[in-house]
Design a protein around this motif. Structure first.
Motif, PDB file in Angstrom:
ATOM      1  N   VAL A   9       4.875  -9.328  79.570  1.00  0.00           N
ATOM      2  CA  VAL A   9       4.851 -10.285  78.455  1.00  0.00           C
ATOM      3  C   VAL A   9       4.843  -9.534  77.135  1.00  0.00           C
ATOM      4  O   VAL A   9       5.571  -9.884  76.198  1.00  0.00           O
ATOM      5  N   TRP A  10       4.020  -8.485  77.033  1.00  0.00           N
ATOM      6  CA  TRP A  10       3.957  -7.699  75.793  1.00  0.00           C
ATOM      7  C   TRP A  10       5.301  -7.048  75.493  1.00  0.00           C
ATOM      8  O   TRP A  10       5.757  -7.021  74.368  1.00  0.00           O
ATOM      9  N   TRP A  11       5.956  -6.514  76.533  1.00  0.00           N
ATOM     10  CA  TRP A  11       7.256  -5.873  76.343  1.00  0.00           C
ATOM     11  C   TRP A  11       8.279  -6.888  75.857  1.00  0.00           C
ATOM     12  O   TRP A  11       9.064  -6.609  74.955  1.00  0.00           O
ATOM     13  N   ALA A  12       8.261  -8.084  76.430  1.00  0.00           N
ATOM     14  CA  ALA A  12       9.250  -9.099  76.090  1.00  0.00           C
ATOM     15  C   ALA A  12       8.973  -9.772  74.745  1.00  0.00           C
ATOM     16  O   ALA A  12       9.901 -10.090  74.003  1.00  0.00           O
ATOM     17  N   TYR A  13       7.716  -9.988  74.436  1.00  0.00           N
ATOM     18  CA  TYR A  13       7.362 -10.775  73.250  1.00  0.00           C
ATOM     19  C   TYR A  13       6.484 -10.029  72.251  1.00  0.00           C
ATOM     20  O   TYR A  13       5.964 -10.640  71.318  1.00  0.00           O
ATOM     21  N   GLY A  14       6.321  -8.732  72.391  1.00  0.00           N
ATOM     22  CA  GLY A  14       5.421  -7.962  71.538  1.00  0.00           C
ATOM     23  C   GLY A  14       5.721  -8.075  70.059  1.00  0.00           C
ATOM     24  O   GLY A  14       4.814  -8.268  69.246  1.00  0.00           O
ATOM     25  N   ASP A  15       6.999  -7.978  69.676  1.00  0.00           N
ATOM     26  CA  ASP A  15       7.344  -8.079  68.255  1.00  0.00           C
ATOM     27  C   ASP A  15       7.004  -9.458  67.701  1.00  0.00           C
ATOM     28  O   ASP A  15       6.506  -9.581  66.583  1.00  0.00           O
ATOM     29  N   GLY A  19       4.224 -10.108  64.827  1.00  0.00           N
ATOM     30  CA  GLY A  19       4.653 -10.789  63.603  1.00  0.00           C
ATOM     31  C   GLY A  19       3.827 -12.031  63.321  1.00  0.00           C
ATOM     32  O   GLY A  19       3.390 -12.260  62.193  1.00  0.00           O
ATOM     33  N   THR A  20       3.604 -12.823  64.355  1.00  0.00           N
ATOM     34  CA  THR A  20       2.797 -14.031  64.203  1.00  0.00           C
ATOM     35  C   THR A  20       1.357 -13.675  63.855  1.00  0.00           C
ATOM     36  O   THR A  20       0.736 -14.321  62.998  1.00  0.00           O
ATOM     37  N   ALA A  21       0.820 -12.640  64.490  1.00  0.00           N
ATOM     38  CA  ALA A  21      -0.545 -12.200  64.189  1.00  0.00           C
ATOM     39  C   ALA A  21      -0.649 -11.719  62.748  1.00  0.00           C
ATOM     40  O   ALA A  21      -1.636 -11.993  62.058  1.00  0.00           O
ATOM     41  N   LYS A  22       0.351 -11.008  62.260  1.00  0.00           N
ATOM     42  CA  LYS A  22       0.350 -10.492  60.883  1.00  0.00           C
ATOM     43  C   LYS A  22       0.349 -11.645  59.877  1.00  0.00           C
ATOM     44  O   LYS A  22      -0.385 -11.619  58.888  1.00  0.00           O
ATOM     45  N   VAL A  23       1.170 -12.645  60.117  1.00  0.00           N
ATOM     46  CA  VAL A  23       1.199 -13.819  59.232  1.00  0.00           C
ATOM     47  C   VAL A  23      -0.146 -14.532  59.272  1.00  0.00           C
ATOM     48  O   VAL A  23      -0.684 -14.932  58.229  1.00  0.00           O
ATOM     49  N   GLY A  24      -0.704 -14.696  60.464  1.00  0.00           N
ATOM     50  CA  GLY A  24      -1.991 -15.383  60.612  1.00  0.00           C
ATOM     51  C   GLY A  24      -3.129 -14.658  59.917  1.00  0.00           C
ATOM     52  O   GLY A  24      -3.962 -15.282  59.251  1.00  0.00           O
ATOM     53  N   THR A  25      -3.182 -13.326  60.057  1.00  0.00           N
ATOM     54  CA  THR A  25      -4.271 -12.592  59.404  1.00  0.00           C
ATOM     55  C   THR A  25      -4.107 -12.577  57.890  1.00  0.00           C
ATOM     56  O   THR A  25      -5.100 -12.665  57.165  1.00  0.00           O
ATOM     57  N   ALA A  26      -2.878 -12.492  57.403  1.00  0.00           N
ATOM     58  CA  ALA A  26      -2.658 -12.530  55.946  1.00  0.00           C
ATOM     59  C   ALA A  26      -3.106 -13.874  55.379  1.00  0.00           C
ATOM     60  O   ALA A  26      -3.802 -13.940  54.359  1.00  0.00           O
ATOM     61  N   ALA A  52      -5.259 -24.563  63.486  1.00  0.00           N
ATOM     62  CA  ALA A  52      -5.257 -24.589  64.951  1.00  0.00           C
ATOM     63  C   ALA A  52      -4.412 -23.424  65.457  1.00  0.00           C
ATOM     64  O   ALA A  52      -3.344 -23.133  64.921  1.00  0.00           O
ATOM     65  N   GLY A  53      -4.907 -22.731  66.466  1.00  0.00           N
ATOM     66  CA  GLY A  53      -4.212 -21.582  67.017  1.00  0.00           C
ATOM     67  C   GLY A  53      -4.683 -20.258  66.443  1.00  0.00           C
ATOM     68  O   GLY A  53      -4.242 -19.204  66.875  1.00  0.00           O
ATOM     69  N   MET A  54      -5.575 -20.310  65.467  1.00  0.00           N
ATOM     70  CA  MET A  54      -6.062 -19.085  64.825  1.00  0.00           C
ATOM     71  C   MET A  54      -7.464 -18.715  65.314  1.00  0.00           C
ATOM     72  O   MET A  54      -8.175 -17.982  64.645  1.00  0.00           O
ATOM     73  N   GLU A  55      -7.823 -19.179  66.492  1.00  0.00           N
ATOM     74  CA  GLU A  55      -9.167 -18.948  67.021  1.00  0.00           C
ATOM     75  C   GLU A  55      -9.469 -17.477  67.273  1.00  0.00           C
ATOM     76  O   GLU A  55     -10.618 -17.058  67.233  1.00  0.00           O
ATOM     77  N   ILE A  75      -4.314  -5.913  67.137  1.00  0.00           N
ATOM     78  CA  ILE A  75      -2.944  -6.342  66.840  1.00  0.00           C
ATOM     79  C   ILE A  75      -2.651  -6.315  65.349  1.00  0.00           C
ATOM     80  O   ILE A  75      -1.671  -5.720  64.910  1.00  0.00           O
ATOM     81  N   ALA A  76      -3.492  -6.958  64.537  1.00  0.00           N
ATOM     82  CA  ALA A  76      -3.206  -7.055  63.103  1.00  0.00           C
ATOM     83  C   ALA A  76      -4.499  -7.218  62.311  1.00  0.00           C
ATOM     84  O   ALA A  76      -5.499  -7.728  62.821  1.00  0.00           O
ATOM     85  N   SER A  77      -4.441  -6.794  61.055  1.00  0.00           N
ATOM     86  CA  SER A  77      -5.569  -6.924  60.142  1.00  0.00           C
ATOM     87  C   SER A  77      -5.033  -6.972  58.714  1.00  0.00           C
ATOM     88  O   SER A  77      -4.094  -6.251  58.376  1.00  0.00           O
ATOM     89  N   ASP A  78      -5.605  -7.841  57.895  1.00  0.00           N
ATOM     90  CA  ASP A  78      -5.237  -7.939  56.484  1.00  0.00           C
ATOM     91  C   ASP A  78      -6.475  -8.175  55.651  1.00  0.00           C
ATOM     92  O   ASP A  78      -7.440  -8.791  56.114  1.00  0.00           O
ATOM     93  N   THR A  79      -6.438  -7.694  54.408  1.00  0.00           N
ATOM     94  CA  THR A  79      -7.551  -7.849  53.478  1.00  0.00           C
ATOM     95  C   THR A  79      -7.057  -8.479  52.188  1.00  0.00           C
ATOM     96  O   THR A  79      -6.017  -8.087  51.660  1.00  0.00           O
ATOM     97  N   ALA A  80      -7.817  -9.452  51.698  1.00  0.00           N
ATOM     98  CA  ALA A  80      -7.551 -10.058  50.392  1.00  0.00           C
ATOM     99  C   ALA A  80      -8.772  -9.808  49.518  1.00  0.00           C
ATOM    100  O   ALA A  80      -9.912  -9.931  49.966  1.00  0.00           O
ATOM    101  N   SER A  81      -8.535  -9.444  48.256  1.00  0.00           N
ATOM    102  CA  SER A  81      -9.623  -9.147  47.321  1.00  0.00           C
ATOM    103  C   SER A  81      -9.548 -10.069  46.119  1.00  0.00           C
ATOM    104  O   SER A  81      -8.458 -10.409  45.654  1.00  0.00           O
ATOM    105  N   TYR A  82     -10.728 -10.427  45.619  1.00  0.00           N
ATOM    106  CA  TYR A  82     -10.801 -11.269  44.434  1.00  0.00           C
ATOM    107  C   TYR A  82     -10.542 -10.418  43.201  1.00  0.00           C
ATOM    108  O   TYR A  82     -11.175  -9.372  43.002  1.00  0.00           O
ATOM    109  N   ARG A  83      -9.626 -10.843  42.362  1.00  0.00           N
ATOM    110  CA  ARG A  83      -9.298 -10.175  41.103  1.00  0.00           C
ATOM    111  C   ARG A  83      -9.476 -11.184  39.968  1.00  0.00           C
ATOM    112  O   ARG A  83      -8.851 -12.250  39.985  1.00  0.00           O
ATOM    113  N   GLU A  84     -10.338 -10.863  39.037  1.00  0.00           N
ATOM    114  CA  GLU A  84     -10.592 -11.746  37.901  1.00  0.00           C
ATOM    115  C   GLU A  84      -9.272 -12.096  37.210  1.00  0.00           C
ATOM    116  O   GLU A  84      -8.476 -11.224  36.896  1.00  0.00           O
ATOM    117  N   GLY A  85      -9.051 -13.375  37.014  1.00  0.00           N
ATOM    118  CA  GLY A  85      -7.835 -13.845  36.354  1.00  0.00           C
ATOM    119  C   GLY A  85      -6.662 -14.083  37.300  1.00  0.00           C
ATOM    120  O   GLY A  85      -5.693 -14.733  36.939  1.00  0.00           O
TER     121      GLY A  85
END
Length: 95
Positions: A9-15, A19-26, A52-55, A75-85
């Motif tokens: 499954v990973w070989w067939a659908y890994g990309d 990609g879906t994990a990256k969008v979800g974490t962002a 839903a689906g982001m459990e 699989i994926a990780s993203d960080t968002a930071s608060y910036r004044e303004g």
């Protein structure tokens, strides 16, 4: 046997999975950051805003850096930071 099925499954659908994990974490990082640092809600309360689906995506907070990191383990990780303004913005992930 299960290992080989998971590997196939990973070989067939890994990309697609990455990609879906990256969008979800962002998305989760940016929404979690805004919820916590702009709206003033607790991170536990902000976790309710995940779609839903982001459990499998977890949120963590760095109060000193005013940032929220969303992670889908191994699989994926993203960080968002608060910036004044600007509000909450995603950190640059380019190597």
């Amino acid at each position: 046997m299960i290992f080989f099925a998971a590997a196939a499954v990973w070989w067939a659908y890994g990309d697609t999975i990455r990609g879906t994990a990256k969008v979800g974490t962002a998305y989760a990082a940016r929404v979690g950051c805004s919820c916590n640092f702009v709206a003033g809600r607790s991170l536990d309360d902000c976790a309710k805003d995940k779609l839903a689906g982001m459990e499998l995506i977890s949120l963590s907070r760095d109060a000193e850096a005013k940032s929220v990191t969303a992670t889908m383990a191994l699989i994926a990780s993203d960080t968002a930071s608060y910036r004044e303004g600007y509000g909450c913005v995603l950190e640059d992930q380019t190597p």
